[in-house]
Design a protein around this motif. Structure first.
Motif, PDB file in Angstrom:
ATOM      1  N   HIS A 185       0.815  -1.221   0.000  1.00 40.71           N
ATOM      2  CA  HIS A 185       0.000   0.000   0.000  1.00 40.71           C
ATOM      3  C   HIS A 185       0.853   1.277   0.000  1.00 40.71           C
ATOM      4  CE1 HIS A 185       0.866  -0.644   4.261  1.00 40.71           C
ATOM      5  NE2 HIS A 185       0.631   0.647   4.437  1.00 40.71           N
TER       6      HIS A 185
ATOM      7  N   GLU B  46      -2.555   0.910  -6.449  1.00 45.70           N
ATOM      8  CA  GLU B  46      -3.929   0.591  -6.880  1.00 45.70           C
ATOM      9  C   GLU B  46      -3.959   0.247  -8.365  1.00 45.70           C
ATOM     10  OE1 GLU B  46      -2.970   3.594  -5.694  1.00 45.70           O
ATOM     11  OE2 GLU B  46      -4.259   4.247  -4.060  1.00 45.70           O
TER      12      GLU B  46
ATOM     13  N   LEU C 127      -2.628  -3.312  -8.743  1.00 44.21           N
ATOM     14  CA  LEU C 127      -3.650  -4.281  -8.339  1.00 44.21           C
ATOM     15  C   LEU C 127      -4.811  -4.357  -9.314  1.00 44.21           C
ATOM     16  CD1 LEU C 127      -3.946  -3.924  -4.461  1.00 44.21           C
ATOM     17  CD2 LEU C 127      -3.409  -5.992  -5.746  1.00 44.21           C
TER      18      LEU C 127
ATOM     19  N   LEU D  80      -4.438  -6.760   2.514  1.00 50.32           N
ATOM     20  CA  LEU D  80      -4.756  -6.999   1.110  1.00 50.32           C
ATOM     21  C   LEU D  80      -4.904  -8.481   0.749  1.00 50.32           C
ATOM     22  CD1 LEU D  80      -2.339  -4.412  -0.522  1.00 50.32           C
ATOM     23  CD2 LEU D  80      -4.828  -4.276  -0.459  1.00 50.32           C
TER      24      LEU D  80
ATOM     25  N   HIS E 123      -7.824  -9.618  -1.441  1.00 51.29           N
ATOM     26  CA  HIS E 123      -8.053  -8.945  -2.727  1.00 51.29           C
ATOM     27  C   HIS E 123      -8.089 -10.008  -3.831  1.00 51.29           C
ATOM     28  CE1 HIS E 123      -7.416  -6.369  -6.203  1.00 51.29           C
ATOM     29  NE2 HIS E 123      -7.706  -5.324  -5.439  1.00 51.29           N
ATOM     30  N   THR E 124      -8.959  -9.828  -4.815  1.00 52.86           N
ATOM     31  CA  THR E 124      -9.114 -10.838  -5.877  1.00 52.86           C
ATOM     32  C   THR E 124      -7.859 -11.036  -6.714  1.00 52.86           C
ATOM     33  OG1 THR E 124     -10.035  -9.150  -7.359  1.00 52.86           O
ATOM     34  CG2 THR E 124     -11.606 -10.476  -6.088  1.00 52.86           C
TER      35      THR E 124
END
Length: 193
Positions: A113, A119, A122, A142, A145-146
């Motif tokens: 992060h 972002e 990701l 995180l 997160h997918t």
């Protein structure tokens, strides 16, 4: 083709790096793993970091028997200081038919992060995470997160720093290095001073 990018100074590359790279190439849904040698940052003190060429050559020597693992000097050609997000953009432009993912340890995921434009990374790239003994995945924000894939890889705690210190002290570190890497280090008297 799906490529996993494993970044590092590889100063020197050791069997722990190879174990992780090979595990990702064989057990994650990746076609290849590229070992991306991080160049020396000209703004930082050089200390014990070998020249870019020597570290790249050691990665070549260590990976030539592994068809799914390739050395990469892609960051050598980018302006410094460089950020991972810029490397990913550059690679996607150069190899538009490839899909690039990141490979990192849990310790790096914990600080993701703080990365520049994390972002964006990701949103467009999968991240394959291998375990580290000193970190617990439960504490990672995180991890659900997918785009984050926690891979049940071997936990390998071998340190390039320790290898360099032990070479300087005259200790035998050969079991920690690919034999061609050890021969290259020994032949060039690296890390002895």
């Amino acid at each position: 083709m799906k490529i996993g990018l494993y970044f590092g100074t590889f100063n020197p590359i050791h069997v722990g790096h190879l174990i992780i790279a090979n595990h990702m190439a064989e057990h994650a849904d990746l076609d290849q793993v590229w070992m991306v040698v991080t160049p020396h940052n000209p703004l930082k003190k050089k200390s014990t970091l070998l020249d870019d060429y020597h570290r790249l050559q050691m990665v070549h020597l260590a990976t030539e028997d592994f068809p799914k693992i390739k050395p990469s000097d892609i960051e050598f050609k980018l302006s410094q200081p460089n950020y991972t997000v810029n490397t990913l953009v550059h690679l996607q432009e150069k190899y538009s038919s490839h899909e690039f993912s990141l490979i990192m340890g849990e310790d790096n995921l914990k600080s993701l992060h703080k990365w520049k434009n994390y972002e964006v990374i990701l949103a467009h790239h999968d991240i394959y995470v291998y375990p580290r003994i000193s970190f617990e995945a439960e504490n990672l924000e995180l991890k659900n997160h997918t785009k984050i894939h926690l891979i049940d890889a071997p936990v390998v705690e071998i340190s390039s720093t320790d290898i360099r210190h032990n070479i300087k002290k005259g200790k035998n570190v050969q079991p920690l290095l690919h034999h061609k890497v050890w021969d290259y280090i020994d032949h060039n008297n690296f890390y002895k001073k």
